[in-house]
Design a protein around this motif. Structure first.
Motif, PDB file in Angstrom:
ATOM      1  N   GLY A  92       0.802  -1.227   0.000  1.00 58.32           N
ATOM      2  CA  GLY A  92       0.000   0.000   0.000  1.00 58.32           C
ATOM      3  C   GLY A  92       0.830   1.270   0.000  1.00 58.32           C
ATOM      4  N   GLY A 134       5.196   1.109   1.746  1.00 61.57           N
ATOM      5  CA  GLY A 134       6.276   0.236   1.276  1.00 61.57           C
ATOM      6  C   GLY A 134       7.663   0.666   1.719  1.00 61.57           C
ATOM      7  N   SER A 183       8.431   2.648   4.216  1.00 60.89           N
ATOM      8  CA  SER A 183       8.540   2.662   5.675  1.00 60.89           C
ATOM      9  C   SER A 183       8.725   1.260   6.243  1.00 60.89           C
ATOM     10  CB  SER A 183       7.282   3.291   6.264  1.00 60.89           C
ATOM     11  OG  SER A 183       7.064   4.566   5.708  1.00 60.89           O
ATOM     12  N   CYS A 214      12.203  -4.452  -8.611  1.00 58.96           N
ATOM     13  CA  CYS A 214      13.300  -3.545  -8.258  1.00 58.96           C
ATOM     14  C   CYS A 214      12.750  -2.259  -7.654  1.00 58.96           C
ATOM     15  CB  CYS A 214      14.093  -3.256  -9.536  1.00 58.96           C
ATOM     16  SG  CYS A 214      15.709  -2.607  -9.255  1.00 58.96           S
ATOM     17  N   ILE A 255      10.478  -2.697  -2.232  1.00 64.50           N
ATOM     18  CA  ILE A 255      10.417  -4.022  -1.614  1.00 64.50           C
ATOM     19  C   ILE A 255      11.463  -4.966  -2.209  1.00 64.50           C
ATOM     20  CG2 ILE A 255       8.895  -6.011  -1.164  1.00 64.50           C
ATOM     21  CD1 ILE A 255       8.215  -3.387   0.418  1.00 64.50           C
ATOM     22  N   LYS A 263      11.075  -5.890 -14.773  1.00 60.93           N
ATOM     23  CA  LYS A 263      10.633  -5.278 -16.038  1.00 60.93           C
ATOM     24  C   LYS A 263      11.251  -3.882 -16.139  1.00 60.93           C
ATOM     25  CE  LYS A 263       6.135  -4.458 -15.941  1.00 60.93           C
ATOM     26  NZ  LYS A 263       5.853  -3.021 -15.949  1.00 60.93           N
ATOM     27  N   ASP A 264      11.191  -3.146 -15.025  1.00 61.63           N
ATOM     28  CA  ASP A 264      11.734  -1.783 -14.992  1.00 61.63           C
ATOM     29  C   ASP A 264      12.539  -1.580 -13.723  1.00 61.63           C
ATOM     30  OD1 ASP A 264      10.483  -0.547 -17.364  1.00 61.63           O
ATOM     31  OD2 ASP A 264       8.621  -0.993 -16.284  1.00 61.63           O
ATOM     32  N   SER A 310       7.659   2.869  -6.851  1.00 61.08           N
ATOM     33  CA  SER A 310       8.300   3.338  -5.609  1.00 61.08           C
ATOM     34  C   SER A 310       8.993   4.684  -5.799  1.00 61.08           C
ATOM     35  CB  SER A 310       9.335   2.318  -5.139  1.00 61.08           C
ATOM     36  OG  SER A 310       8.724   1.101  -4.818  1.00 61.08           O
ATOM     37  N   GLY A 314       7.844   9.938   0.530  1.00 60.21           N
ATOM     38  CA  GLY A 314       9.072   9.796   1.306  1.00 60.21           C
ATOM     39  C   GLY A 314       8.916  10.107   2.781  1.00 60.21           C
ATOM     40  N   LEU A 315       7.757   9.838   3.334  1.00 64.59           N
ATOM     41  CA  LEU A 315       7.551  10.024   4.774  1.00 64.59           C
ATOM     42  C   LEU A 315       7.506   8.664   5.455  1.00 64.59           C
ATOM     43  CD1 LEU A 315       4.735  12.569   5.722  1.00 64.59           C
ATOM     44  CD2 LEU A 315       7.124  12.617   6.401  1.00 64.59           C
ATOM     45  N   PHE A 356       7.798 -10.817 -16.714  1.00 68.01           N
ATOM     46  CA  PHE A 356       7.114 -12.100 -16.524  1.00 68.01           C
ATOM     47  C   PHE A 356       5.666 -11.907 -16.967  1.00 68.01           C
ATOM     48  CE2 PHE A 356      10.801 -12.016 -13.944  1.00 68.01           C
ATOM     49  CZ  PHE A 356      11.275 -13.313 -13.916  1.00 68.01           C
TER      50      PHE A 356
HETATM   51  C1  LIG Z   1       2.321   8.656  -4.696  1.00 65.59           C
HETATM   52  C2  LIG Z   1       2.850   7.675  -3.698  1.00 65.59           C
HETATM   53  C3  LIG Z   1       3.306   8.125  -2.479  1.00 65.59           C
HETATM   54  C4  LIG Z   1       3.829   7.215  -1.548  1.00 65.59           C
HETATM   55  N1  LIG Z   1       4.364   7.698  -0.399  1.00 65.59           N
HETATM   56  C5  LIG Z   1       4.943   6.839   0.480  1.00 65.59           C
HETATM   57  C6  LIG Z   1       5.574   7.325   1.635  1.00 65.59           C
HETATM   58  O1  LIG Z   1       5.631   8.525   1.877  1.00 65.59           O
HETATM   59  N2  LIG Z   1       6.116   6.421   2.510  1.00 65.59           N
HETATM   60  C7  LIG Z   1       6.070   5.082   2.267  1.00 65.59           C
HETATM   61  O2  LIG Z   1       6.554   4.309   3.085  1.00 65.59           O
HETATM   62  N3  LIG Z   1       5.508   4.593   1.144  1.00 65.59           N
HETATM   63  C8  LIG Z   1       4.940   5.441   0.258  1.00 65.59           C
HETATM   64  N4  LIG Z   1       4.362   4.981  -0.882  1.00 65.59           N
HETATM   65  C9  LIG Z   1       4.188   3.543  -1.037  1.00 65.59           C
HETATM   66  C10 LIG Z   1       5.351   2.837  -1.574  1.00 65.59           C
HETATM   67  O3  LIG Z   1       5.970   3.574  -2.596  1.00 65.59           O
HETATM   68  C11 LIG Z   1       4.827   1.489  -2.082  1.00 65.59           C
HETATM   69  O4  LIG Z   1       4.372   0.758  -0.994  1.00 65.59           O
HETATM   70  C12 LIG Z   1       5.920   0.832  -2.800  1.00 65.59           C
HETATM   71  O5  LIG Z   1       6.146   1.568  -3.981  1.00 65.59           O
HETATM   72  C13 LIG Z   1       5.641  -0.591  -3.184  1.00 65.59           C
HETATM   73  O6  LIG Z   1       6.878  -1.014  -3.661  1.00 65.59           O
HETATM   74  P1  LIG Z   1       7.070  -2.333  -4.471  1.00 65.59           P
HETATM   75  O7  LIG Z   1       8.528  -2.542  -4.536  1.00 65.59           O
HETATM   76  O8  LIG Z   1       6.194  -3.381  -3.894  1.00 65.59           O
HETATM   77  O9  LIG Z   1       6.452  -2.022  -5.907  1.00 65.59           O
HETATM   78  P2  LIG Z   1       7.003  -1.230  -7.178  1.00 65.59           P
HETATM   79  O10 LIG Z   1       7.747  -0.013  -6.808  1.00 65.59           O
HETATM   80  O11 LIG Z   1       5.822  -1.084  -8.076  1.00 65.59           O
HETATM   81  O12 LIG Z   1       8.053  -2.225  -7.827  1.00 65.59           O
HETATM   82  C14 LIG Z   1       7.641  -3.365  -8.518  1.00 65.59           C
HETATM   83  C15 LIG Z   1       8.786  -3.941  -9.298  1.00 65.59           C
HETATM   84  O13 LIG Z   1       8.328  -5.135  -9.935  1.00 65.59           O
HETATM   85  C16 LIG Z   1       8.545  -5.054 -11.329  1.00 65.59           C
HETATM   86  N5  LIG Z   1       7.486  -5.778 -12.015  1.00 65.59           N
HETATM   87  C17 LIG Z   1       6.150  -5.592 -11.915  1.00 65.59           C
HETATM   88  N6  LIG Z   1       5.497  -6.446 -12.705  1.00 65.59           N
HETATM   89  C18 LIG Z   1       6.455  -7.188 -13.325  1.00 65.59           C
HETATM   90  C19 LIG Z   1       6.414  -8.255 -14.275  1.00 65.59           C
HETATM   91  N7  LIG Z   1       5.259  -8.719 -14.759  1.00 65.59           N
HETATM   92  N8  LIG Z   1       7.596  -8.782 -14.695  1.00 65.59           N
HETATM   93  C20 LIG Z   1       8.769  -8.320 -14.225  1.00 65.59           C
HETATM   94  N9  LIG Z   1       8.858  -7.323 -13.319  1.00 65.59           N
HETATM   95  C21 LIG Z   1       7.713  -6.776 -12.886  1.00 65.59           C
HETATM   96  C22 LIG Z   1       8.534  -3.571 -11.628  1.00 65.59           C
HETATM   97  O14 LIG Z   1       9.194  -3.303 -12.858  1.00 65.59           O
HETATM   98  C23 LIG Z   1       9.288  -3.047 -10.413  1.00 65.59           C
HETATM   99  O15 LIG Z   1      10.671  -3.199 -10.621  1.00 65.59           O
HETATM  100  C24 LIG Z   1       3.846   5.844  -1.841  1.00 65.59           C
HETATM  101  C25 LIG Z   1       3.393   5.393  -3.075  1.00 65.59           C
HETATM  102  C26 LIG Z   1       2.912   6.287  -4.006  1.00 65.59           C
HETATM  103  C27 LIG Z   1       2.467   5.788  -5.336  1.00 65.59           C
END
Ligand SMILES: Cc1cc2nc3c(=O)[nH]c(=O)nc-3n(C[C@H](O)[C@H](O)[C@H](O)COP(=O)(O)OP(=O)(O)OC[C@H]3O[C@@H](n4cnc5c(N)ncnc54)[C@H](O)[C@@H]3O)c2cc1C
Length: 378
Positions: free
Chosen positions: A73, A76, A78, A107, A110, A130-131, A138, A143-144, A278
């Motif tokens: 959500g 992530g 934090s 990447c 998480i 993928k990216d 992320s 960034g809080l 994938f």
């Molecule tokens: C506007 C906004 C503000 C936020 N503010 C905060 C905050 O202040 N503090 C905080 O703690 N969190 C905050 N968050 C939340 C935090 O950014 C998310 O919880 C976090 O981005 C989730 O990270 P993730 O690594 O799971 O996903 P992502 O950052 O989406 O990374 C997913 C990775 O998987 C890869 N991927 C996806 N699908 C595929 C596929 N089919 N094949 C290969 N690779 C794939 C992508 O390319 C990427 O590398 C915010 C989010 C947003 C959008």
């Protein structure tokens, strides 16, 4: 002219002995230069909200140990490190021996923290994505330190779930403190102000009252000891054009610097990064690694058809950096958060239809309206 007036107002406040009661030599906060011609970037990202909370579980599938680690959500960044420790325990329970190479998919916040945590435990890691930053969701984060932001729906926040969340938040907090004091400033502490038109005893409408969002549990009181509690300021203790203000102190992540450092540390410890998309779960079976950690964020919703997940769009914008501004600002009840990030003054505001939306097109009007609300505070 207007700016000069603002700064003058700030220094007039300085002369008041009551200003900044906690400091021996009080300093007025520098005015934020809030004008739409200072917008240098608008970024949209998707929060991977999962009503039941993040999925951190292992399954044997396609001849692999597949550790799912997604659905964080708005929390992530934090929660990342504490959550990664849970995922690592599943990797270890899945029989991976230190020295063995495991696969981490994703990447974002998480994937990167999971990869680092596994490396520190002695694993070789190959990251598939993928990216990569800055083209991951992320990278759009505010960034809080918000480990309780859209992390679970109230109906799923049992006592056991909440205790686990608290342990992850505390573990994550501890690791973030290890990133303080570095030249690029990935993690910093900043003071901030919440300003309001009405008294802080007036309740705000819950997210649920806005329409489609679920009700979220109150979690922050469980970790209230992790930061100073702040206090309400008298009118002559702050320079903002609003009758009510509170001061708080908060952990801020300079997202680009943090991502860059994690990528560099990952590579320095022998990590490999492979660009790959994938398209179906069967693609996991083609990987040479026996243990695969799925950190695909919102990508997991699509690939695994996880119906418990909802995309939550978010848009952040940056104004030209103002190094003299070292405080955060929140306008309570008016959908505005501003952070003093090194890469610019970060302005975050929710759009009306962001819950359930994965629309990646920036909405400049939304950002301009937020910047205008900000200008009205000085
Ligand atoms: C506007 C906004 C503000 C936020 N503010 C905060 C905050 O202040 N503090 C905080 O703690 N969190 C905050 N968050 C939340 C935090 O950014 C998310 O919880 C976090 O981005 C989730 O990270 P993730 O690594 O799971 O996903 P992502 O950052 O989406 O990374 C997913 C990775 O998987 C890869 N991927 C996806 N699908 C595929 C596929 N089919 N094949 C290969 N690779 C794939 C992508 O390319 C990427 O590398 C915010 C989010 C947003 C959008």
């Amino acid at each position: 002219m207007q700016r000069r007036h603002l700064l003058a107002a700030g220094s007039a406040t300085l002369a008041l002995p009551a200003f900044g009661l906690d400091f021996a030599a009080p300093r007025a906060p520098a005015a934020m230069r809030a004008s739409v011609d200072r917008i240098i970037d608008i970024t949209v990202g998707i929060r991977p909200f999962r009503a039941q909370g993040p999925r951190i579980e292992a399954e044997k599938r396609l001849g692999k140990t597949l550790v799912h680690h997604y659905g964080h959500g708005g929390s992530g960044w934090s929660l990342s490190w504490g959550s990664a420790q849970r995922a690592l325990a599943l990797v270890q329970a899945g029989g991976a021996r230190p020295g063995e190479r495991i696969a981490v998919i994703g990447c974002g916040a998480i994937g990167l923290t999971t990869a680092r945590t596994a490396q520190q435990a002695g694993y070789k890691v190959r990251l598939y994505a993928k990216d990569r930053p800055p083209r991951v969701h992320s990278s759009a984060a505010t960034g809080l330190w918000t480990p309780d932001s859209r992390i679970v729906a109230s109906e799923h926040a049992s006592e056991a779930w909440t205790a686990e969340w608290e342990a992850m938040a505390r573990a994550s907090f501890k690791v973030h403190q290890g990133y303080l004091g570095l030249p690029s400033g990935p993690v910093e502490w900043h003071d901030g102000y919440v300003v309001a038109d009405e008294g802080f005893d007036q309740p705000l409408p819950s997210y649920a009252a806005h329409g489609s969002e679920p009700d979220y549990p109150e979690l922050s009181s469980r970790i209230a000891d992790l930061r100073p509690q702040g206090r309400e300021l008298a009118a002559d203790e702050h320079p903002f054009r609003k009758p009510h203000a509170r001061r708080f102190t908060q952990l801020v992540f300079n997202i680009p610097a943090y991502q860059r450092l994690l990528l560099e540390d990952f590579a320095r410890d022998g990590g490999e990064l492979v660009q790959r998309e994938f398209r179906q779960p069967r693609d996991f079976a083609r990987l040479p690694e026996r243990v695969v950690v799925n950190c695909m964020g919102d990508g997991a919703r699509k690939l695994l058809n996880d119906v418990g997940m909802t995309p939550v769009r978010g848009q952040t914008a940056r104004l030209i950096p103002q190094p003299e501004v070292d405080y955060a600002l929140i306008y309570r009840g008016h959908n505005l958060v501003v952070l003093p990030r090194r890469d610019g003054l970060l302005v975050a505001a929710m759009g009306e239809h962001d819950f359930g939306s994965d629309e990646l097109q920036p909405d400049r009007a939304q950002t301009e309206a937020a910047v205008q609300r900000l200008a009205g505070l000085f």
